[in-house]
Scaffold this motif. Structure first.
Motif, mmCIF file in Angstrom:
data_model
loop_
_atom_site.group_PDB
_atom_site.id
_atom_site.type_symbol
_atom_site.label_atom_id
_atom_site.label_comp_id
_atom_site.label_asym_id
_atom_site.label_seq_id
_atom_site.Cartn_x
_atom_site.Cartn_y
_atom_site.Cartn_z
ATOM 1 N N ARG A 377 0.859 -1.190 0.000
ATOM 2 C CA ARG A 377 0.000 0.000 0.000
ATOM 3 C C ARG A 377 0.892 1.236 0.000
ATOM 4 O O ARG A 377 1.693 1.433 0.916
ATOM 5 C CB ARG A 377 -0.910 -0.006 1.234
ATOM 6 N N ARG A 378 0.770 2.036 -1.032
ATOM 7 C CA ARG A 378 1.590 3.238 -1.129
ATOM 8 C C ARG A 378 1.059 4.324 -0.196
ATOM 9 O O ARG A 378 -0.143 4.619 -0.174
ATOM 10 C CB ARG A 378 1.596 3.762 -2.571
ATOM 11 N N THR A 379 1.937 4.911 0.604
ATOM 12 C CA THR A 379 1.559 6.021 1.481
ATOM 13 C C THR A 379 2.526 7.175 1.274
ATOM 14 O O THR A 379 3.693 6.985 0.931
ATOM 15 C CB THR A 379 1.584 5.603 2.962
ATOM 16 N N GLU A 383 0.677 10.491 5.989
ATOM 17 C CA GLU A 383 -0.437 9.555 5.915
ATOM 18 C C GLU A 383 -0.162 8.352 6.808
ATOM 19 O O GLU A 383 0.980 7.894 6.913
ATOM 20 C CB GLU A 383 -0.656 9.089 4.472
ATOM 21 N N GLN A 384 -1.199 7.848 7.461
ATOM 22 C CA GLN A 384 -1.025 6.717 8.365
ATOM 23 C C GLN A 384 -0.723 5.455 7.569
ATOM 24 O O GLN A 384 -1.375 5.148 6.573
ATOM 25 C CB GLN A 384 -2.284 6.508 9.202
ATOM 26 N N ASP A 385 0.293 4.738 8.026
ATOM 27 C CA ASP A 385 0.726 3.523 7.345
ATOM 28 C C ASP A 385 0.068 2.314 8.009
ATOM 29 O O ASP A 385 0.566 1.774 9.000
ATOM 30 C CB ASP A 385 2.250 3.395 7.400
ATOM 31 N N VAL A 387 -0.895 -1.541 8.006
ATOM 32 C CA VAL A 387 -0.377 -2.771 7.412
ATOM 33 C C VAL A 387 -1.543 -3.706 7.128
ATOM 34 O O VAL A 387 -2.463 -3.847 7.949
ATOM 35 C CB VAL A 387 0.639 -3.446 8.347
ATOM 36 N N TRP A 409 -6.577 8.370 10.857
ATOM 37 C CA TRP A 409 -6.478 8.501 9.397
ATOM 38 C C TRP A 409 -7.627 9.321 8.800
ATOM 39 O O TRP A 409 -7.556 9.729 7.635
ATOM 40 C CB TRP A 409 -6.416 7.128 8.720
#
Length: 603
Positions: A377-379, A383-385, A387, A409
């Motif tokens: 998932r590209r962040t 932006e909240q990462d 998983v 988020w």
């Protein structure tokens, strides 16, 4: 703990099976004789390939109908055995599985069987081979592991021991506690299989319906604990006969099998074993069950129709994502993302679920150790990462921290409206549609990765056949996933999200005022409600007008709910639970399926 798997568990050629087992992380394999006989690869080459792949050949099987026979028949048995023992030497296998006699046994005498196993043991010892004697659940005379042990004990031969198989023991209801009476050095091999609770002849049950640990109803953690407490130090091996597994992707099934043993090892490691060995079962990271749904995501090339349905249900548009073509809709704690990113030619589909878990980092570590496939998932900065891992049917499962207020988020979305107005909702449950070949794998995934518990399987009649359904849920019911399998000839079941409302009738009335046309429910259904329940006529009339369904359980708990029409492959449901009602309105499920079938046909 050394892990092994029988080649009979998998599809493909013998060479393909060996590669898949090695790639999945198994230490060894049981070589099922039909796989060797059908292979153009010589025994020497098979052994060499296994060694190159880092696999041990732990067992050669099966050798059948060896004891309880007449003396002339025993001569033929010994002749056959010598040939197989020479073959095993070529392969490099030192243990053979000898099954209790099911076809040629005519002598029901432990002394005779022991003597014949002793003579077979002499031949085996001369070839450097050991005999693991197993009581088949359908053996003609020997169908109990305790009797098999008495015969082995009476044979008193260093090359003769027992094989313990969980299916043959648990399917007959035998108590595994007496395994502790068998000396560890005489337990030559261990085979594990789970299975659903079925009422049928045990041979058919065994040949077609075994499952990997965690997918059925057997208490395999208790069974394996008994074997380890007895001092067994050999491989823990899977022997699973299953029609589905033998026709699906070999690598995927091998990974599923390894995940099941990793999960089972963790379950056993949490039990009070009598002794702990350095190579004994290890634990996975401790995780709590999900405490709530964080969000659901509908993915589509054009999700505008989904936006409109959410608006009519009373959801508030909260804005566009700052870097992706994603829109956020909320109503109370219910959050729906409409994602058009990389969704070319996608009809609206339920693509992702966010789970609030007590410790996201621990949940991520556990998922990785279980071999769950991760999702990229590209962040961007700020932006909240979150998983995510991919469930077997393709849904992405995200892990997030619990939040008393809105998640961190949500501020990534702007240009929307402030929430308010409609009564607050929560996500009550999510229904996921599965192809037939991933159903058991999904049960294992949600059990092992998410620590959800499996409820019993139900079958619901639909116009195209029976729909099989099983609910995976947290103990407190805060998170519920229904896994559904459509009939083989069905075009596919839609997925759906159910939102819990404090007043479903009022919500249905408000949605109708906003222009919503709910799924049409036939008048015959309401005539039946009037016969089954003492509902006032005015209440029934309003439910009929609004398309609201009703159920009541034995303790008086009530369930009211209504459905939207299906958009693409998704529809929504609003539910109201009163008086401790804990079900899903199963009596109305056939009505809903029939109504959706008619709607999809344009009728």
């Amino acid at each position: 703990m050394r892990t092994s798997i029988a080649t009979v568990c998998l599809s493909g050629t013998l060479t393909e099976k060996l590669h898949a087992c090695a790639e999945a992380g198994f230490d060894g394999v049981e070589l099922f004789e039909p796989d060797l006989l059908a292979s153009p690869t010589s025994p020497e080459e098979v052994g060499a390939l296994a060694r190159r792949l880092g696999l041990s050949l732990d067992l050669y099987q099966p050798f059948r109908d060896a004891e309880g026979v007449t003396e002339p028949e025993l001569a033929a048995v010994l002749h056959r055995a010598r040939a197989k023992f020479r073959l095993m030497q070529r392969l490099g296998v030192d243990t053979v599985l000898v099954c209790s006699n099911v076809g040629t046994a005519t002598v029901d005498d432990d002394a005779v069987s022991a003597d014949q196993l002793r003579r077979l043991g002499d031949e085996a010892q001369a070839h450097g081979v050991r005999i693991a004697f197993e009581a088949l659940a359908w053996g003609r005379y020997v169908d109990d592991y305790r009797r098999a042990w008495r015969i082995v004990e009476r044979a008193d031969h260093p090359a003769v021991g027992v094989c313990l198989d969980s299916f043959h023991i648990l399917s007959r209801g035998h108590d595994p506690a007496e395994i502790a009476q068998i000396p560890a050095e005489k337990i030559f091999f261990l085979q594990l299989a789970d299975a659903p609770a079925l009422t049928m002849d045990v041979l058919s049950w065994s040949r077609h319906h075994r499952l990997f640990p965690g997918e059925g109803s057997f208490d395999l953690a208790a069974f394996l604990a008994h074997v380890l407490d007895a001092g067994y130090t050999g491989p823990v091996s899977l022997e699973v006969f299953n029609d589905t597994f033998r026709q699906t992707d070999v690598q995927r099934t091998a990974r599923q099998a390894k995940r099941s043993l990793t999960w089972l090892e963790d379950q056993v490691a949490r039990r009070p074993l009598r002794s702990r060995r350095p190579d004994g079962p290890s634990r996975l990271p401790d995780v709590g069950q999900p405490v709530a749904f964080d969000f659901v995501e509908v993915k589509a090339e054009d999700a505008g129709e989904v936006d409109e349905v959410l608006r009519m249900l009373g959801f508030t548009f909260r804005g566009h994502h700052r870097s992706k073509p994603v829109r956020l809709w909320t109503q109370g704690a219910a959050r729906v993302l409409c994602n058009e990113h990389l969704a070319r030619e996608w009809a609206p589909t339920l693509a992702a679920i966010g789970m609030e878990v007590p410790d996201p980092e621990a949940s991520v570590r556990r998922a990785r150790l279980l071999g769950a496939p991760s999702v990229f998932r590209r962040t961007r900065a700020g932006e909240q990462d979150l998983v995510a891992f991919r469930a077997p049917e393709g849904t992405e499962i995200f892990f997030a921290e619990p939040s008393l207020a809105e998640p961190t988020w949500v501020p990534e979305f702007d240009g929307g409206e402030e929430p308010g107005g409609a009564p607050a909702l929560t996500i009550d449950h999510v229904n996921l549609a599965h192809p037939w070949q991933t159903f058991e794998e999904s049960v294992l995934f949600h059990t092992s990765v998410l620590a959800l518990r499996s409820q019993g399987t139900q079958e619901v009649a639909a116009p195209t056949g029976l729909v099989r359904s099983r609910v995976m849920r947290s103990d407190d019911g805060a998170v519920r996933l229904a896994l559904n399998v459509a009939p083989v000839l069905d075009r596919g079941l839609p997925q759906h999200v159910a939102f819990r409302s404090p007043d479903v009738v009022a919500a249905a009335r408000a949605a109708r005022a906003r222009g919503l046309h709910p799924l049409p429910i036939p008048a015959n259904y309401y005539d039946d409600l009037a016969a089954r329940f003492d509902l006032p006529a005015a209440v029934l009339d309003e439910m009929r007008e609004l398309g609201v369904l009703y159920d009541r359980d034995e303790s008086g708990g009530e369930f009211r709910h209504f459905y939207t029409r299906t958009v693409g492959a998704v529809f929504f449901e609003l539910v109201q639970r009163d008086g401790g009602y804990d079900g899903y309105g199963a009596a109305g499920a056939p009505v809903r399926l029939a109504a959706q079938h008619l709607a999809s046909a344009g009728r």
